[in-house]
Enzyme design. Structure first.
Site: not given
Length: 904
Positions: A334, A638, A642
């Protein structure tokens, strides 16, 4: 799906509000209680469905369905047959502990779904029977009209009908850290999830404003429910080590059973031994061949890795993940908060005569200003100071220094402007005291600016304004220059806006206008025109400096970094370039991925390293596509969005600070500091752990092979066994394990992060390891059996010869341990010996135990040993040191040939 229910694929964001009401057979006045009850029976309650689960007993029994466990159980049976109940208990304890660990970890994985369910709002305010009612969110149905406001969790997927300054934090679904401003106008049907401004989704948080909404999807048909379904259906991959150990256990079990059976039959039918004699010989051979201590050493090595990673801010939730990190070839990360600081920073100022670069990152007010590469003091440019003052005072946020760390209370963009003011030498309290605020127009999405009215103590009034640059330009007539105010140059400023945007920076404009002292209230008419533009600020969430360095380390280790973010393509590409990602200029969006079939995606996914505006399906597809190309994937995340990709990845890595519980429960590893550099550290630690496991295996197997060969030679030749089964168990479970355990503490090899990732398909026993195993086993066998025969021919008692053979074996282990600490590098240096002092301690302990084994009367009675003379000990040392000479010579030859690392 019930008849008449709208397909979940309906693009509600693409329908105007009134059309959505018609599609859901609803109206702005809401449903009646009777209609709602009928729909509740038709659609079911608004809660995520429970997945099918195995019972606790079934999960526990499944942990024993493993060939390695079968081998251990077989070893326990064999030790029980010969009456060694202590060894039996130890082996069974290893089996039970490993199974319990697996049972607990599997239970944790199932908690990921529970964590998603807990994100749902417990209550909702709905229009029922023409009046507002607070009802359990589970009773919401498609067609309900609900109200949401600041602080609420959105109770279902809703189409917005009326909004008032509505902002929703959707990070859990989109990965974007900034709250999203919402609107009622329909957006394109192919809009990414983060661009569906006319929608709010179940489980997200309203941070500002309020809205009237139409419930369009509930329960499993919401975005949250869809992700939950994906998570439940995602197959969790087995780690490379477990796959290799299963294969190794399968081959080893067949080899041991076959070898013992052949030896048993040979002894009876060829050599004429009795059945009881050959049974004990076969048991001896099996006990010699089984590396009883290997599972315990594997567990200890992984546990040590877990503790070391925890010290380096990476928390491991599943032991095998430690080793898997060592074979990672691609890290899918990310952007926000992991590769970047998650702190907006002003990097560029645009004034009427050019750009100014601002150094420093985050909210810490350390940095300066430069023009064309030349640094200058802020107070030498009055325009810069005035722009910084405007950003400092037209601001509702606060920065505080707490425990040497600057912390923001408020909006990240305003935090960046506060830091800019501090860098320009302005003190917040002094400026607020000199220019107290009299009135303001707060920011609202409809007018896209904020304005504040101030008066100094000398009768001067001023209005400062900040907002979207296109909107502010419409309100300005002049621009501030070095020589005073001048007419606004629209083309110049539009060019600067585009230039900053191309660099991925969010652009904010600041303007001002003077007013009379008597003015004490601020109206929209006061700022609609006649303002002077002070300049533009270019803001960005900058890369972490340590992440830039970690990317370099990963690249040198042969690991590719792929950024997968919900942010816009331009911003993602700009950050990727600053990080030094390969091919950062190419960015694929979620829409691009939707146009590709699996074959095209498989080709592109290895060529492109930046993916923007991605959805949960995109992330899962990317991970799966990379795995199909033979890559071992570590995936960071997070949010709930995801979780499916985290579960699918070989190593799922959740953020410990800003990560959701769903992400953490679906992961194998949690970053305590949300920092990409900690991943690079964890990869290094994973490689160290695997190297040490390899060293332990390469240490234990030649010992077992040497013991087995000595026994086979004795049986084939019709001679006495050089070592008894009980003595073999003593060596295998005491000295071998004690010495092998210290290898788990070995520091990382010097080239650990400058070599490519290992191939997970490579067998545990590669050609190199098989060669080294055979070479060492041959040296062991020759020394043990040769010394045993020599002593027998010298006329000593059988017990004496066997005691010497056992001690020869142990001394071989000690000298082999010294050389086994490095697979290729020389181990003959004082620095190496002192680097892991546990080696010296272990050698001392083993020598003490062998002295006890050899000379203590009760041990002599138990193990049939005899006291050795100094001459025999001298011969033992001379024979045993040959393994050190042979292996160090072999390593030297390989280094001379230019070999830098070994596979497998």
């Amino acid at each position: 799906m019930s008849d008449g229910k709208q397909e979940p694929a309906t693009a509600w964001h693409n329908l105007e509000g009134d059309r959505a009401l018609v599609a859901r057979e609803s109206r702005r006045e809401g449903l009646s209680s009777e209609e709602a009850q009928a729909r509740l029976e038709r659609f079911g309650p608004n809660r995520l469905p429970e997945p099918a689960r195995r019972s606790a007993l079934a999960r526990l029994l499944a942990q024993f369905n493993n060939l390695l466990i079968y081998i251990l159980l077989g070893a326990a049976v064999l030790t029980a047959v010969i009456g060694e109940w202590v060894e039996t208990a130890v082996i069974l304890a290893v089996v039970v502990v490993n199974s319990i660990i697996g049972f607990i970890q599997e239970g944790k994985a199932e908690k990921a779904l529970d964590a998603i369910r807990q994100m749902l709002s417990p209550n909702a305010v709905a229009l029922r029977d023409g009046r507002r009612q607070t009802i359990p969110a589970e009773e919401l149905v498609p067609g309900d009209i609900v109200f949401i406001q600041s602080g609420d969790k959105v109770p279902a997927d809703v189409r917005l009908l009326e909004v008032k300054n509505l902002q929703v934090q959707e990070a859990a679904l989109t990965g974007e850290s900034q709250p999203i401003e919402k609107q009622v106008d329909a957006v394109g049907s192919d809009s990414a999830l983060g661009d569906r401004f006319s929608m709010a989704y179940s489980g997200t948080l309203v941070t500002h404003g309020q809205a009237l909404c139409l419930v369009v999807e509930t329960a499993g048909d919401t975005e949250l429910g869809r992700i939950s379904g994906m998570l439940a259906s995602v197959e969790q991959l087995t780690t490379p080590l477990i796959q290799q150990m299963d294969k190794f256990a399968r081959y080893l079990s067949f080899a041991i059973v076959g070898l013992a059976a052949v030896t048993f039959l040979f002894g009876i039918f060829i050599r004429g031994y009795t059945v009881p004699e050959m049974f004990m010989a076969a048991v001896s051979l099996a006990v010699a061949a089984i590396p009883e201590g290997l599972p315990a050493i594997m567990t200890v090595a992984l546990a040590i890795g877990v503790m070391e990673m925890a010290r380096r801010r990476a928390i491991i939730r599943r032991l095998p993940a430690v080793e898997t990190l060592g074979s990672v070839s691609v890290i899918c990360s990310d952007k926000t908060g992991t590769l970047t600081r998650n702190e907006m920073t002003v990097q560029t100022l645009a004034l009427a005569d050019g750009l100014i670069e601002v150094s420093g990152a985050g909210y810490e007010p350390h940095g300066g200003f430069s023009r064309d590469g030349e640094e200058f003091e802020a107070d030498s440019d009055a325009r810069l100071v005035e722009l910084a003052r405007a950003g400092l005072l037209c601001n509702d946020s606060q920065l505080h220094l707490k425990e040497d760390e600057w912390q923001l209370e408020g909006d990240p963009t305003e935090g960046a402007l506060l830091t800019l003011g501090l860098k320009a030498g302005l003190e917040m309290a002094d400026e607020q005291g000199a220019w107290p605020r009299t009135d303001l127009i707060p920011f609202e999405s409809e007018h896209r600016f904020m304005a504040t009215l101030h008066h100094d103590h000398e009768g001067n009034g001023v209005i400062w304004l900040k907002g979207a640059p296109e909107r502010v330009l419409e309100m300005c007539e002049h621009q501030r220059t070095a020589d005073g105010d001048a007419p606004l140059d629209h083309d110049y400023w539009k060019g600067r806006i585009e230039e900053l945007a191309r660099h991925g920076q969010r652009v904010l404009a600041l303007a001002t206008v003077n007013c009379r002292e008597s003015k004490r209230t601020l109206h929209f008419d006061d700022v609609e025109h006649g303002l002077t533009l002070l300049g533009l600020t270019g803001l960005i969430d900058p890369p972490r400096p340590e992440a830039i360095e970690a990317v370099k380390v990963c690249h040198s280790a042969g690991i590719e970094i792929k950024m997968i973010t919900g942010d816009h393509a331009i911003t993602a590409g700009a950050i990727a370039g600053q990080l030094g990602l390969h091919h950062a200029e190419r960015v694929l969006t979620g829409n691009d991925l939707d146009q590709m079939d699996d074959e095209a995606l498989g080709h592109e996914v290895e060529q492109v390293n930046v993916f923007a505006r991605t959805s949960p399906e995109h992330k899962l597809r990317l991970v799966t596509a990379l795995q199909a190309r033979g890559q071992v994937i570590a995936m960071t995340g997070d949010g709930v969005n995801d979780a499916p990709a985290l579960k699918r990845a070989n190593v799922g890595i959740a953020m410990g600070v800003k990560g959701t519980e769903a992400a953490k429960e679906a992961s194998e590893m949690v970053l305590a500091d949300d920092n990409f550099a900690s991943i690079a550290n964890a990869v290094e630690e994973g490689r160290r752990v695997y190297d040490n496991l390899k060293k332990a295996i390469l240490f234990l197997l030649p010992i077992n092979a040497g013991e087995s060969l000595a026994l086979i030679i004795a049986i084939l030749a019709g001679l006495d066994l050089p070592i008894t089964p009980l003595q073999i168990l003593w060596v295998n479970m005491v000295s071998s394990v004690a010495l092998a355990l210290v290898l788990a503490f070995e520091p990382a090899e010097r080239n650990v992060m400058s070599r490519p990732p290992r191939d997970p398909a490579e067998p545990l026993l590669s050609r190199f390891l098989m060669w080294r195993l055979g070479l060492v086993a041959l040296v062991f066998t020759s020394g043990i059996f040769g010394h045993f025969l020599y002593l027998q021919h010298s006329g000593v008692e059988l017990e004496y010869a066997r005691t010497a053979a056992v001690n020869t074996l142990v001394m071989f282990e000690i000298f082999y341990l010294i050389t086994a600490r490095h697979l290729l590098d020389s181990s003959l240096s004082l620095r190496d010996l002192l680097e892991n002092q546990r080696v010296l301690v272990a050698i001392g302990v083993v020598l003490a135990l062998q002295a006890l084994f050899t000379y203590a009367p009760f041990m002599q009675a138990l193990f049939s040993t005899a006291a050795l003379t100094a001459t025999t000990w001298g011969a033992i040392v001379v024979i045993a040191v040959t393994v050190l000479v042979v292996v160090e010579t072999e390593k030297w030859v390989r280094r001379r040939k230019g070999v830098t690392h070994v596979g497998g």
